[in-house]
Design a protein around this motif. Structure first.
Motif, PDB file in Angstrom:
ATOM      1  N   LEU A   1       0.523  -1.463   0.050  1.00  0.00           N
ATOM      2  CA  LEU A   1      -0.051   0.159   0.041  1.00  0.00           C
ATOM      3  C   LEU A   1       1.320   0.803  -0.154  1.00  0.00           C
ATOM      4  O   LEU A   1       0.479   2.585  -1.178  1.00  0.00           O
ATOM      5  CB  LEU A   1      -0.991   0.143   1.171  1.00  0.00           C
ATOM      6  CG  LEU A   1      -2.284   1.062   1.481  1.00  0.00           C
ATOM      7  CD1 LEU A   1      -2.820   1.734   0.098  1.00  0.00           C
ATOM      8  CD2 LEU A   1      -2.466   1.211   2.611  1.00  0.00           C
ATOM      9  N   ALA A   2       2.173   1.200   0.676  1.00  0.00           N
ATOM     10  CA  ALA A   2       2.809   2.072   0.063  1.00  0.00           C
ATOM     11  C   ALA A   2       3.546   2.607  -0.554  1.00  0.00           C
ATOM     12  O   ALA A   2       3.354   3.195  -0.740  1.00  0.00           O
ATOM     13  CB  ALA A   2       3.641   1.925   1.715  1.00  0.00           C
ATOM     14  N   VAL A   3       3.560   1.601  -1.661  1.00  0.00           N
ATOM     15  CA  VAL A   3       4.159   1.632  -2.687  1.00  0.00           C
ATOM     16  C   VAL A   3       3.256   2.409  -3.648  1.00  0.00           C
ATOM     17  O   VAL A   3       3.003   3.068  -4.930  1.00  0.00           O
ATOM     18  CB  VAL A   3       4.503   0.864  -3.099  1.00  0.00           C
ATOM     19  CG1 VAL A   3       4.962   1.025  -4.770  1.00  0.00           C
ATOM     20  CG2 VAL A   3       5.895   0.268  -1.913  1.00  0.00           C
ATOM     21  N   ALA A   4       2.178   1.644  -3.383  1.00  0.00           N
ATOM     22  CA  ALA A   4       0.636   2.638  -4.528  1.00  0.00           C
ATOM     23  C   ALA A   4       0.551   3.779  -3.833  1.00  0.00           C
ATOM     24  O   ALA A   4       0.243   4.741  -4.772  1.00  0.00           O
ATOM     25  CB  ALA A   4      -0.407   1.840  -3.740  1.00  0.00           C
ATOM     26  N   THR A   5       0.794   4.235  -2.869  1.00  0.00           N
ATOM     27  CA  THR A   5       0.427   5.504  -2.409  1.00  0.00           C
ATOM     28  C   THR A   5       1.700   7.180  -2.746  1.00  0.00           C
ATOM     29  O   THR A   5       1.505   7.728  -3.246  1.00  0.00           O
ATOM     30  CB  THR A   5      -0.108   5.862  -0.959  1.00  0.00           C
ATOM     31  OG1 THR A   5       1.433   5.857  -0.352  1.00  0.00           O
ATOM     32  CG2 THR A   5      -1.017   4.973   0.048  1.00  0.00           C
ATOM     33  N   LEU A   6       3.054   5.824  -2.875  1.00  0.00           N
ATOM     34  CA  LEU A   6       3.571   6.634  -3.461  1.00  0.00           C
ATOM     35  C   LEU A   6       3.642   6.683  -5.148  1.00  0.00           C
ATOM     36  O   LEU A   6       4.343   7.840  -5.513  1.00  0.00           O
ATOM     37  CB  LEU A   6       5.316   5.845  -3.488  1.00  0.00           C
ATOM     38  CG  LEU A   6       6.269   6.266  -3.772  1.00  0.00           C
ATOM     39  CD1 LEU A   6       7.311   7.422  -2.017  1.00  0.00           C
ATOM     40  CD2 LEU A   6       7.626   5.042  -3.288  1.00  0.00           C
TER      41      LEU A   6
END
Ligand code: ATP
Ligand code: MG
Lengths: 272, 358
Positions: free
Chosen positions: B133-138
């Motif tokens: 999810l962190a990567v998606a928000t990035l």
């Protein structure tokens, strides 16, 4: 065998009513593993129904089918006289069924009170806007539901720890808080998965007393899984015995205790 | 001794669930409010406003927003800078399209628009968790910045590609542009900061806050007690982005006045706000303030101490700051995930028993 078709009166004189939930020819598979094979039984209003059996017998799976969390490949669950359609997990709580878990599933980062209050979530309807203003509807709703939560907290004698974070509690108390959360939902049917596992004798006695009191005072129908035969014999009105996913016995504790198949499969092992 | 709750009994559940159940805390809170609203505006100057107070108030709003998503609902986000940019550009478009509408409305609408965008980018959270999810928000962060850079409509086709806040008044007092008085810009931000904190506190102490925390602590159990994970997560994204959008709108219109998106709202901004939340305390409104104050004051304090007093070169001091922040992040993540807020709570617990700890 005890005739239950019209309800019955228990040994201690409690009146047991009509069928609340009926499992009809339930078969549940996980891939190739058959966890439950063609099991039928019913649960009647106001009774304490135990499910026993050796490890891996399929008891927890059965409880998950009863709550609606697992949908069986074959068979139907009748609830309040109707076949129940498949539910989404979050719809399970809204049908008046609450449960506890074999491995405690509390919200570790929240206080005892907040955990118990989560049991009221399905009853709380105020919208986001009203909640962000708080004064007025949200506060009123919070207070009303807090009263119910506090009643449960008093009932289970956990007043002293209501503001403590759950992560700081010992195992036995966590089990009790989990029961409190389930009770706060004021369920019609309460499912307990090994409520006394891992407890010492004293804690077991407390928990047994609470279970009997809940049944007695609120008339809650209870289905519980338990390993400790002594506890099962003391608590329950009727017992389902499972072994390797099959039902091998069903009746009063005395009937089950004297059933040869049950003795061979389960009790025999313990009393070798 | 200094701090006590003895003799402070609550006879109703309402009084027990108020924000500051202990009298001492309540009085301190009133004193701070009086100082913030009635004293500071009279003594504020441009240096204090621009170096400390405005960034503090604006970052505190962003930190509250991110804390709701990450600290309360357990959804990591590295897109805060991008969402602040949405708030900034929404505010800019509204200010230039409707010059006669109040800035209060513009800032709130900018928050609402950011909330909608936040929900869109929150949709993947239903399927993916944690690191992914962190990567998606990035990805959201980079996409949004790219969008504001590439589509001229967002910066009204200006030659520089920048957005500039036109001068706007509230109650006849100028609050944007270079000649706006410090006290007015400060009060405008303070009102938003105060309201954000109250709203965030109200949401987190009640039903929706418990839903968020339940999802954070154990999502499967949350679902079984009746929390719809879709609605809980998306409401966290919406509320969080609403605050972050407000903060972005203020950052652009009141604080900076002119914004080049790649500079003002870069990935650095996302990390800065995330650090504020971690240092201040995950899952604490007070912690959001503490974290914002700490990370706004640290460079100022280091500059005063290192450059002005000890005469060190500026770049050494700047590097020193990175080292301190890095070390603190590691410390708080490993030793005290509840941050400064928890240290403060522990100190209070000790004080409450002092001088007889047993
Ligand atoms: N989610 C799952 N996926 C695959 N297999 C499962 C799953 N849950 C249970 N099983 C299998 O189904 C069988 C019954 O498991 P279940 O947990 O219902 O037993 P149980 O009677 O509750 O046992 P215990 O006394 O150890 O709790 C076991 O063989 C188990 O491995
Ligand atoms: Mg089990």
């Amino acid at each position: 065998m005890l005739d239950t078709s019209e309800g019955y009166t228990t040994a201690d004189g409690r009146k047991i009513g009509g069928v609340v939930m009926e499992m009809k020819n339930i078969t549940l598979r996980f891939g190739g593993v058959k966890a439950i094979t063609d099991i039928s039984f019913d649960i009647r209003e106001g009774e304490i129904r135990a499910i026993i059996g050796p490890n891996g017998a399929g008891k927890s799976s059965m409880l998950n089918v009863m709550s609606g969390f697992y949908v069986p490949q074959e068979g139907e669950v009748w609830f309040h006289g109707k076949p129940r359609p498949p539910l989404k997990p979050y719809e399970v709580a809204r049908q008046g069924i609450a449960r506890t878990f074999q491995n405690i599933a509390l919200f570790e980062g929240m206080s005892v009170l907040d955990n118990v209050m989560t049991g009221r979530l399905t009853q709380m309807k105020t919208g986001l806007l009203a909640q962000s203003i708080w004064k007025g509807r949200a506060e009123k709703e919070e207070t009303e539901n807090r009263e119910i939560a506090e009643k449960v907290i008093d009932f289970l004698e956990i007043q002293a720890i209501r503001k403590t974070p759950v992560s700081r509690l010992p195992y036995g108390l966590k089990k009790r808080v989990e029961l409190a959360r389930a009770l706060a939902a004021e369920p019609k049917l309460l499912l307990l998965d090994e409520p006394m596992a891992g407890m010492n004798v004293e804690e077991k006695e407390d928990m047994s007393r609470f279970i009997l009191d809940v049944n007695d005072e609120f008339g809650t129908t209870i289905a519980l899984i338990e390993h400790d035969m002594g506890v099962v014999m003391d608590l329950s009105d009727r017992v389902v015995v499972m072994d390797y996913g099959k039902k091998i016995g069903d009746g009063t504790p005395d009937e089950v205790r004297n059933n040869q198949e049950v003795i061979d499969a389960y009790l025999g092992v313990e009393h070798d | 001794m200094f701090y006590r709750e003895a003799g402070d009994f609550h006879t109703t559940y309402t009084s027990d669930s108020q924000t500051f159940p202990i009298k001492f805390d309540r009085y301190r809170y009133y004193v701070i409010l009086v100082i913030a609203f009635l004293v500071v505006p009279f003594i504020i100057n441009d240096y204090w406003a621009n170096a400390i107070l405005l960034p503090f108030l604006i970052y505190a709003i962003a930190a509250i927003g991110l804390n709701i998503l990450t600290g309360y609902c357990g959804q990591v986000s590295l897109g805060t800078g991008g969402f602040m940019a949405v708030g900034a550009y929404a505010c800019y478009k509204l200010m230039t399209a409707f010059p006669d509408v109040s800035m209060f409305i513009h800032v709130i609408l900018a928050g609402a628009i950011t909330a909608v965008v936040g929900v869109l980018f929150g949709l993947p959270s239903l399927r993916i968790k944690g690191f992914y999810l962190a990567v998606a928000t990035l990805a959201a962060q980079f996409f949004l910045l790219w969008l504001f850079n590439k589509v001229p409509w967002f910066y009204n086709y200006s030659a520089s590609g920048q957005i500039n806040a036109p001068e706007r008044e509230v109650f006849g007092i100028l609050i944007t542009g270079a000649s706006a008085p410090a006290w007015a810009t400060y009060l405008f931000c303070l009102i938003f900061c105060f309201a954000s904190a109250i709203v965030a506190r109200n949401l987190t102490r009640g039903t929706v806050g418990r839903k968020w925390m339940a999802i954070r602590d154990m999502d499967i159990a949350a679902e079984i007690i009746g929390v719809n994970p879709l609605r809980a997560k998306l409401s966290a994204f919406a509320v969080s982005s609403f605050f972050v959008g407000i903060s972005g709108a203020l950052f652009f219109s009141i604080y900076l006045g002119a914004v080049e998106v790649g500079e003002a709202f870069s990935i650095q901004k996302s990390f800065l706000v995330l650090f504020m939340v971690i240092v201040g305390g995950l899952g604490s409104i007070f912690g959001s303030f503490a974290g914002a104050a700490f990370l706004v004051l640290l460079p100022v304090a280091l500059k005063v101490l290192g450059v002005d007093m000890l005469g060190w070169p500026t770049d050494i001091v700047a590097h020193f700051q990175l080292v301190i922040v890095g070390a603190l992040i590691i410390f708080f993540l490993i030793v005290e995930p509840h941050g400064l807020a928890q240290l403060w709570r522990l100190a209070k617990e000790k004080l409450r028993l002092w001088p007889f700890p047993h």
